[in-house]
Motif scaffolding. Sequence first.
Motif, short mmCIF file in Angstrom:
data_model
loop_
_atom_site.label_atom_id
_atom_site.label_comp_id
_atom_site.label_asym_id
_atom_site.label_seq_id
_atom_site.Cartn_x
_atom_site.Cartn_y
_atom_site.Cartn_z
N GLY A 70 0.80 -1.22 0.00
CA GLY A 70 0.00 0.00 0.00
C GLY A 70 0.83 1.26 0.00
N THR A 81 -2.54 5.22 6.68
CA THR A 81 -3.49 5.49 5.60
C THR A 81 -4.42 4.31 5.39
OG1 THR A 81 -1.93 6.96 4.50
CG2 THR A 81 -3.70 6.05 3.15
N GLN A 82 -3.87 3.10 5.43
CA GLN A 82 -4.69 1.90 5.22
C GLN A 82 -5.51 1.56 6.46
OE1 GLN A 82 -2.71 -1.30 2.75
NE2 GLN A 82 -0.94 -0.09 3.38
N SER A 83 -4.96 1.77 7.65
CA SER A 83 -5.60 1.62 8.95
C SER A 83 -6.04 0.20 9.30
CB SER A 83 -6.76 2.59 9.10
OG SER A 83 -7.29 2.51 10.40
N PHE A 101 -6.41 -3.89 8.17
CA PHE A 101 -5.83 -4.86 7.26
C PHE A 101 -6.54 -6.20 7.44
CE2 PHE A 101 -2.74 -1.67 8.13
CZ PHE A 101 -2.04 -1.49 6.95
N SER A 143 1.92 4.66 5.17
CA SER A 143 1.12 3.63 4.53
C SER A 143 0.29 2.86 5.55
CB SER A 143 2.03 2.66 3.76
OG SER A 143 1.28 1.63 3.17
#
Length: 157
Positions: free
Chosen positions: A71, A89-91, A93, A86
């Motif tokens: 990511g 931002t993705q937080s 998973f 990253s």
Amino acid sequence: CTSPVGDVFTTFFPQPQTNIYVACSVPPFLDTSLPFVREYRRSMQNLSALFAFSSLEGYVEGRFAAAILQGQRLGNLSDSGAFVESLLTQSLFSLSQLTLGPYSESCNQGLRAVWLIRVMAGSTFPLQNGTFSFSGAACLSDTSFLTTKFLLFGQTA
């Protein structure tokens, strides 16, 4: 989860023990009902390696790091700031139905479940209905008291 039949455990209990319960931060490597554990076992078999809690935890960490890197928008893989960006931002998973997160400036959740195992005569057994998990994106850990931000992989010491 340190293996309750491994080196650390046998230091304190040299004889096989019975009726000991251990809470683990990774799923039992024997529980093939979980897609993530099935993937882990296939990978370990391809390497002719032994199944263990510690290698399963390493597998979780490796897959997690790979998901963060996939990511990462910036091309410099040696940039730790881009790695953390990253992550934040993705937080959330999802690794084969094993959920980690959320991650933010004030939340470092990790896995969203705890698994209970039972030791019987020196062997480990997952307990039916022995999993505590929670869903949704709520943060149940608070890191706001930390003065230094850090990212820690793994829990086995």
